[in-house]
Scaffold this active site. Sequence first.
Site, short mmCIF file in Angstrom:
data_model
loop_
_atom_site.label_atom_id
_atom_site.label_comp_id
_atom_site.label_asym_id
_atom_site.label_seq_id
_atom_site.Cartn_x
_atom_site.Cartn_y
_atom_site.Cartn_z
N CYS A 38 0.78 -1.17 0.04
CA CYS A 38 -0.03 0.08 0.03
C CYS A 38 0.96 1.35 0.16
CB CYS A 38 -0.76 0.12 1.05
SG CYS A 38 -1.88 1.35 1.24
N CYS B 146 -0.33 4.19 2.03
CA CYS B 146 -0.32 3.90 3.74
C CYS B 146 1.14 4.29 4.03
CB CYS B 146 -0.80 2.69 4.06
SG CYS B 146 -2.21 1.93 3.28
N ASP B 147 2.20 3.41 3.25
CA ASP B 147 3.60 3.57 3.71
C ASP B 147 4.55 4.35 2.88
OD1 ASP B 147 2.65 1.78 5.45
OD2 ASP B 147 2.93 -0.05 4.07
#
Length: 299
Positions: A127, A130-131
Site C-alpha cells: 500500500c 499507507c507507507d
Amino acid sequence: MYDVIIIGAGPAGLTSALYLLRANKKVLVLEAKSYGGQILNAHKIENYPAIMEISGYDFATNLYNQVKRLGCEIIYETVIKIKDDKTVITKENEYKAKAIIIATGASNRKLNIDFEEHFIGKGLSYCASCDGNFYKNKIVAVIGGGSSALEDALYLANIAHKVYLIHRRDEFRGDIKYLEELKKCDNVEFILNSNIVSLNGDDFLKSITIKDNLEKIMEIKVDGVFVAIGQTPNNEIFKNVVDLDDNGYIIAHDDVCTKTNNIYVAGDARVKDLRQLTTAIADGSLSATKAIKEIKKNL
Ligand code: NAP
C-alpha cells in the site's frame, strides 16, 4: 434476527447497507479489519461520475458516515462460515438474518517468493498511500503493470529519491494517462520484461534480485518495495453455499444472485468483467434491492 447481514464494509457492502437502511431494514455489517476495503489504497479517484477528484480515504469515510447516520450497525468480527442461508458464523458469534450479502472483495496478491512475510513492514508494502511517506528521499521499487502499480509509482515519484517500476512484460495494462505522466518523471526508471526473484537483507530489506526474459540476473539496491500485482478473492469459506470459478470468484446470475436463494454477492468478490468503484457501487445497490424484494416475497 436481522433483515440482512452484509459481510464486508468496502464500497459494495456499505452501498448495500445504504440502500437497505433507507428501506427501513435492520442491517448488520460484519467486517474483519476496517471499513473502506481496497479503495482506501487509492490516492486519487478521478473516474467516479460527477466527482472531479477525491481520495480513496475520503470516499470511504463519507460512505461510512452516510450509513452510520442512518443507524448502521457494524461489528468488527471475522466471518469464518455461512452455515446456511440464514446463519453467519464469526470467530466469536453466530448471527441470523433473512438474507445475506457477501461483499468481501479481494486481497492483495502476493509475490510468493522467499522471505515475503518476513519483510512486510520492514521494506515491503502492498500500500503506497499507507507507507509511502516512510521512504522520503529513498530508493524504492514498484512491482506490477496495472493501474495500481502505475498510480503507486507516480505517487512515490513525488516522495522518493528514485523509483524503479518493474514489470514482467513490456506492455502495461494500466491506464495510459498514468503511464504518460510517469514517462515525464526524471526519477522513474522502467525495468521491463523482468521478474523479482529474491528479497535480500537481514532485519530490513536492502536489495532485490531480478531476472529478465533472457535469464539475466541483476541486483538492485532499494530501501522499499511496493507490490501492486492485483488482487485475489477471499471466497473459499463460502464454498458450501456458492459456486466459485477457477480463480476463486463467486459465480453469479442476474449480476448479484448466487446459487442459494437469499444469498447475494456484490463487488469484486464475484465473477465480472470490470472491477472498479463504479461497478462495486452498482452491485451494492442491486443486491440490496434484490434482497428487499425477496424478503417481501417471503413475508
Ligand atoms: P491488475 O489490473 O490485475 O494488474 C495486475 C498487474 O500485476 C498486471 O500488470 C500483471 O501483469 C501483474 N502481475 C500479476 N501477477 C504478477 C506476478 N506474480 N508477478 C509479477 N507481476 C504480476 O490489478 P490492479 O492494477 O490492482 O488493478 C485492479 C483493478 O482496479 C483494475 O480494474 C484497475 O483498472 C482498477 N484500478 C483503478 C484505478 C483508478 O481508476 N484510479 C487505480 C487502480 C486500479 P500482466 O499485465 O503481465 O498480467
